[in-house]
Motif scaffolding. Structure first.
Motif, PDB file in Angstrom:
ATOM      1  N   ARG A 183       0.836  -1.211   0.000  1.00 41.59           N
ATOM      2  CA  ARG A 183       0.000   0.000   0.000  1.00 41.59           C
ATOM      3  C   ARG A 183       0.867   1.255   0.000  1.00 41.59           C
ATOM      4  O   ARG A 183       0.572   2.233  -0.697  1.00 41.59           O
ATOM      5  N   SER A 184       1.937   1.238   0.787  1.00 40.91           N
ATOM      6  CA  SER A 184       2.839   2.391   0.817  1.00 40.91           C
ATOM      7  C   SER A 184       3.503   2.602  -0.535  1.00 40.91           C
ATOM      8  O   SER A 184       3.684   3.731  -0.994  1.00 40.91           O
ATOM      9  N   MET A 185       3.855   1.504  -1.191  1.00 37.51           N
ATOM     10  CA  MET A 185       4.449   1.593  -2.524  1.00 37.51           C
ATOM     11  C   MET A 185       3.467   2.244  -3.494  1.00 37.51           C
ATOM     12  O   MET A 185       3.825   3.120  -4.275  1.00 37.51           O
ATOM     13  N   LEU A 186       2.194   1.817  -3.427  1.00 37.97           N
ATOM     14  CA  LEU A 186       1.191   2.368  -4.335  1.00 37.97           C
ATOM     15  C   LEU A 186       0.936   3.839  -4.038  1.00 37.97           C
ATOM     16  O   LEU A 186       0.679   4.635  -4.952  1.00 37.97           O
ATOM     17  N   ASP A 187       1.024   4.222  -2.762  1.00 37.37           N
ATOM     18  CA  ASP A 187       0.805   5.611  -2.371  1.00 37.37           C
ATOM     19  C   ASP A 187       2.032   6.479  -2.603  1.00 37.37           C
ATOM     20  O   ASP A 187       1.979   7.700  -2.446  1.00 37.37           O
ATOM     21  N   GLY A 188       3.156   5.848  -2.952  1.00 38.66           N
ATOM     22  CA  GLY A 188       4.374   6.606  -3.194  1.00 38.66           C
ATOM     23  C   GLY A 188       5.136   6.956  -1.930  1.00 38.66           C
ATOM     24  O   GLY A 188       5.971   7.861  -1.932  1.00 38.66           O
ATOM     25  N   ASP A 189       4.848   6.257  -0.835  1.00 38.35           N
ATOM     26  CA  ASP A 189       5.530   6.515   0.433  1.00 38.35           C
ATOM     27  C   ASP A 189       6.793   5.654   0.481  1.00 38.35           C
ATOM     28  O   ASP A 189       6.778   4.504   0.927  1.00 38.35           O
ATOM     29  N   ASN A 190       7.899   6.235   0.034  1.00 34.33           N
ATOM     30  CA  ASN A 190       9.149   5.480  -0.073  1.00 34.33           C
ATOM     31  C   ASN A 190       9.602   4.931   1.268  1.00 34.33           C
ATOM     32  O   ASN A 190       9.979   3.762   1.385  1.00 34.33           O
ATOM     33  N   TYR A 191       9.564   5.744   2.281  1.00 37.81           N
ATOM     34  CA  TYR A 191      10.112   5.368   3.582  1.00 37.81           C
ATOM     35  C   TYR A 191       9.333   4.198   4.173  1.00 37.81           C
ATOM     36  O   TYR A 191       9.932   3.194   4.600  1.00 37.81           O
ATOM     37  N   GLU A 192       8.009   4.305   4.220  1.00 38.60           N
ATOM     38  CA  GLU A 192       7.194   3.249   4.814  1.00 38.60           C
ATOM     39  C   GLU A 192       7.302   1.939   4.038  1.00 38.60           C
ATOM     40  O   GLU A 192       7.299   0.853   4.615  1.00 38.60           O
ATOM     41  N   ALA A 193       7.403   2.050   2.705  1.00 37.60           N
ATOM     42  CA  ALA A 193       7.543   0.836   1.898  1.00 37.60           C
ATOM     43  C   ALA A 193       8.840   0.106   2.234  1.00 37.60           C
ATOM     44  O   ALA A 193       8.866  -1.126   2.359  1.00 37.60           O
ATOM     45  N   ARG A 194       9.912   0.849   2.402  1.00 33.43           N
ATOM     46  CA  ARG A 194      11.194   0.226   2.708  1.00 33.43           C
ATOM     47  C   ARG A 194      11.222  -0.332   4.128  1.00 33.43           C
ATOM     48  O   ARG A 194      11.784  -1.402   4.380  1.00 33.43           O
ATOM     49  N   ILE A 195      10.606   0.364   5.073  1.00 26.20           N
ATOM     50  CA  ILE A 195      10.542  -0.120   6.449  1.00 26.20           C
ATOM     51  C   ILE A 195       9.755  -1.426   6.512  1.00 26.20           C
ATOM     52  O   ILE A 195      10.126  -2.379   7.214  1.00 26.20           O
ATOM     53  N   SER A 196       8.653  -1.494   5.787  1.00 27.72           N
ATOM     54  CA  SER A 196       7.794  -2.687   5.811  1.00 27.72           C
ATOM     55  C   SER A 196       8.527  -3.911   5.305  1.00 27.72           C
ATOM     56  O   SER A 196       8.426  -5.004   5.873  1.00 27.72           O
ATOM     57  N   ILE A 197       9.284  -3.754   4.234  1.00 22.41           N
ATOM     58  CA  ILE A 197       9.952  -4.914   3.642  1.00 22.41           C
ATOM     59  C   ILE A 197      11.086  -5.420   4.522  1.00 22.41           C
ATOM     60  O   ILE A 197      11.447  -6.600   4.489  1.00 22.41           O
ATOM     61  N   GLU A 198      11.631  -4.537   5.365  1.00 21.21           N
ATOM     62  CA  GLU A 198      12.724  -4.950   6.241  1.00 21.21           C
ATOM     63  C   GLU A 198      12.259  -5.963   7.286  1.00 21.21           C
ATOM     64  O   GLU A 198      13.042  -6.797   7.749  1.00 21.21           O
ATOM     65  N   VAL A 199      10.998  -5.893   7.685  1.00 20.05           N
ATOM     66  CA  VAL A 199      10.510  -6.764   8.760  1.00 20.05           C
ATOM     67  C   VAL A 199       9.820  -8.018   8.228  1.00 20.05           C
ATOM     68  O   VAL A 199       9.270  -8.801   8.999  1.00 20.05           O
ATOM     69  N   ILE A 200       9.815  -8.179   6.904  1.00 21.57           N
ATOM     70  CA  ILE A 200       9.159  -9.351   6.311  1.00 21.57           C
ATOM     71  C   ILE A 200      10.182 -10.467   6.149  1.00 21.57           C
ATOM     72  O   ILE A 200      11.252 -10.268   5.566  1.00 21.57           O
ATOM     73  N   GLY A 201       9.860 -11.648   6.661  1.00 19.41           N
ATOM     74  CA  GLY A 201      10.695 -12.809   6.438  1.00 19.41           C
ATOM     75  C   GLY A 201      10.259 -13.511   5.164  1.00 19.41           C
ATOM     76  O   GLY A 201       9.179 -14.107   5.132  1.00 19.41           O
ATOM     77  N   ARG A 202      11.080 -13.419   4.118  1.00 13.13           N
ATOM     78  CA  ARG A 202      10.657 -13.959   2.827  1.00 13.13           C
ATOM     79  C   ARG A 202      10.383 -15.467   2.906  1.00 13.13           C
ATOM     80  O   ARG A 202       9.461 -15.977   2.275  1.00 13.13           O
ATOM     81  N   SER A 203      11.171 -16.163   3.703  1.00 13.77           N
ATOM     82  CA  SER A 203      11.023 -17.610   3.767  1.00 13.77           C
ATOM     83  C   SER A 203       9.691 -18.035   4.372  1.00 13.77           C
ATOM     84  O   SER A 203       9.212 -19.138   4.120  1.00 13.77           O
ATOM     85  N   ILE A 204       9.103 -17.163   5.163  1.00 16.44           N
ATOM     86  CA  ILE A 204       7.857 -17.528   5.824  1.00 16.44           C
ATOM     87  C   ILE A 204       6.643 -17.266   4.951  1.00 16.44           C
ATOM     88  O   ILE A 204       5.565 -17.804   5.187  1.00 16.44           O
ATOM     89  N   LEU A 205       6.803 -16.455   3.898  1.00 17.55           N
ATOM     90  CA  LEU A 205       5.672 -16.102   3.037  1.00 17.55           C
ATOM     91  C   LEU A 205       5.296 -17.251   2.111  1.00 17.55           C
ATOM     92  O   LEU A 205       6.170 -17.853   1.483  1.00 17.55           O
TER      93      LEU A 205
END
Length: 625
Positions: A183-205
């Motif tokens: 959602r942050s990416m779609l809204d153009g919120d660079n900071y929030e988009a990058r913060i969100s991806i930092e806390v995502i564990g790719r292996s768990i998705l």
């Protein structure tokens, strides 16, 4: 003896096997017979009858204590669009059978009801609540697909945060963080988009979320920044909400596919399917100098109101039926060709490039529906071509045999007359012929006049006529089933030329129509090659969201983030070839898309063979002009 019945629950995310209540022998026949009939009606799509039988079972046989019948009753109501009734039935089920093994299916059904009500936050919350308890892999796959759809279509950041605050399951939290970053990416919120991806564990998705994660990862690695902000005005609620949400889905997929080179930030505004609200939003956006443009699928009324806004804001309108609108304001830009452009360019293509002369027209004649044919006819007259036949029909074309019979009569008249003396005029006489007296009766006997077979009306109707070179048939929406089934009966071997209302492929590809209209040609800015459903109208708005968003991104990548520069680049007439759409702004004010694709129907597919700007034809295969 105690018997059991197994009922398979299918469709819209409800899976599993439901075991009916145990019943005594003296009630088995009545119950099972009625249940089998109800299931049969449901499987055949006769949902009203299915509902009636399930209600009878609950009321007269089971005293409202049968989970199978109650859940199937809710499904029958849902398929009829009775969302409130289905919701009440599901909630009653959950209250009556709190620990039922089928509780997850009832919860999933409530989630599907929320999706149909466009309440995506509630739907996602409900799907996430049952996700950790699902053990059926197919059921889990469907639930994950529904969660992805909810994220893509319309869950705001604050709604995601509220769900995330109460979530304790690790996998669900990873999914919600992914949703927040998306959602942050779609809204153009660079900071929030990058913060969100930092806390995502790719292996768990789960695998269903990997495409969305990859798009976010590209976003994180992209060191560039947005150069411009564009307001996106959409009907996300109200009577036109499906249009807005489908448009947004296409835009979101474009952002996913091209995140690494995005230069525009789309700010989304909901006009609630209200023309007054659209005008208010446009006025507000006009005052915000950080926004360089506004765009969206505005209604005709909203487009007219937009023309009166004083200011420098460029307004990009996805589609309108108003041909003269671009001339009313230099700040309006029409991204789809008008009916007039499509009709006039079709006439030019037939006459100037295919060199056809004998052109006939069958078209709707009601005042509000004949505009496209009128533009086509006027352009023919300007090109010096008089149509060989013009036939109008009114109302539903359930029987247009009269119009087609006129065309056959016209086709007969166009057959060149044979001069009976032609053979004699062309006869070359050898001088030796005069030396012999030959009686032709020595070789054959001429038939008597009574012996010559005459052709009756039925025989003549079987003859395929080729003297009409093209038939222009711009039907209205939902008329293909009527017109397409009548066309093959009249044996006209002609180039059939239609409009975008021929894009109903469920009808067009039927055996009674498709094989008889091979070679059908349509000139449109959009080819039906990209879509999300069998609904041509929904595919149109999905394609608009995808390609028009990409077009705007192309313009912003070359402008400096200023309104004047953005408008200047729009007017340069750069040619854009998208996934299914072509755009090139031209015309008197250089603010109207006047580029069309030439589409031909072969087999069961409509394929683009070239592009046409009204003068120049470029063939996709050869690149020749």
């Amino acid at each position: 003896m105690i018997l059991h019945i197994l009922i398979v629950l299918a469709s819209i995310g409800v899976f599993g096997i439901v075991q009916a209540q145990l019943v005594e022998p003296d009630t088995i026949i009545t119950y099972y017979d009625r249940f089998d009939v109800a299931i049969s009606f449901f499987e055949k799509g006769r949902y009203r009858l299915a509902q009636s039988h399930f209600q009878h079972i609950l009321t007269n046989e089971k005293e409202f204590y049968d989970p199978a019948a109650q859940l199937m009753l809710a499904k029958s109501q849902l398929h009829q669009g009775k969302l409130s009734d289905a919701d009440r039935t599901c909630r009653s089920f959950l209250n009556t059978f709190p620990n039922s093994p089928y509780e997850l299916h009832a919860q999933a059904l409530l989630g599907d009801i929320s999706i149909l009500k466009r309440d995506y936050p509630s739907a996602m919350d409900r799907f996430l609540s049952i996700r950790p308890s699902i053990t059926d892999s197919l059921f889990l796959l469907e639930i994950d697909n529904r969660i992805v759809s909810c994220i893509s279509i319309g869950v705001r950041s604050d709604q995601i945060e509220q769900i995330l605050f109460n979530e304790t399951n690790d996998m669900n939290r990873a999914i919600l963080n992914l949703a927040r970053g998306y959602r942050s990416m779609l809204d153009g919120d660079n900071y929030e988009a990058r913060i969100s991806i930092e806390v995502i564990g790719r292996s768990i998705l789960p695998i269903q979320y990997q495409d969305m994660f990859n798009a976010l990862n590209l976003y994180k690695e992209d060191k560039g920044s947005f150069q411009a902000t564009v307001a996106l005005i959409l009907p996300l609620t109200g009577r036109h909400k499906t249009i807005g949400q489908t448009f947004l889905m296409g835009l979101a997929d474009m952002v996913n596919d091209h995140q690494h080179d995005m230069t525009v930030n789309f700010q989304i505004y909901n006009n609630r399917s209200n023309d007054v609200k659209s005008l208010q939003l446009l006025k507000m956006v006009n005052l915000d100098r950080s926004i360089i443009a506004a765009m969206g699928p505005l209604s005709n009324r909203s487009a007219i109101a937009a023309a009166g806004i004083l200011g420098s804001l460029p307004i990009l309108i996805s589609r309108t039926d108003l041909p003269d609108l671009p001339q009313t304001s230099e700040d309006l830009f029409l991204l789809s060709p008008s009916l007039e452009i499509k009709a006039r360019f079709t006439a030019r293509y037939l006459v100037n490039h295919l060199l056809l002369k004998n052109i006939a027209v069958i078209a709707p004649g009601d005042d509000e529906d004949r505009a496209q044919a009128d533009y086509f006819l006027d352009e023919l007259y300007q090109l010096g071509i008089d149509p060989v036949a013009i036939e109008w029909y009114h109302g539903k074309p359930e029987n247009i045999s009269r119009q087609f019979r006129v065309l056959r009569k016209t086709a007969w008249k166009l057959i060149p007359e044979i001069n009976p003396n032609q053979d004699a005029l062309d006869l070359e006489i050898d001088s030796l012929d005069a030396l012999f007296d030959v009686d032709v009766t020595d070789f054959f006997e001429l038939p008597k006049e009574s012996d010559v077979e005459t052709m009756n009306q039925r025989d003549s109707s079987k003859i395929v006529l080729e003297t009409i070179h093209a038939l222009y048939l711009p039907i209205k929406n939902n008329e293909l089933a009527y017109v397409g089934t009548q066309l093959p009966m009249y044996n006209l071997n002609t180039l059939l030329v239609g409009n975008e209302n021929w894009y109903d492929f469920d009808v067009l590809n039927q055996d009674v129509i498709g094989p008889h209209v091979q070679g059908l040609s349509i000139l449109s800015s959009m080819s039906p090659s990209v879509g999300i459903s069998k609904n041509a109208n929904l595919n149109t708005f999905y394609s608009m969201g995808y390609d028009q968003g990409k077009f705007v991104n192309m313009i912003t990548s070359q402008s400096s983030g200023k309104r004047r520069m953005f408008k200047d680049y729009l007017r340069r007439g750069m040619r854009f070839i998208g996934k299914s759409t072509v755009i090139q702004l031209s015309g008197k004010e250089r603010n109207e898309n006047q580029l069309l694709q030439i589409l031909e129907y072969h087999g069961k597919q409509m394929k683009a063979i070239g592009i046409f700007d009204g003068n120049t034809l470029v063939n996709y295969k050869t690149g020749l002009q």
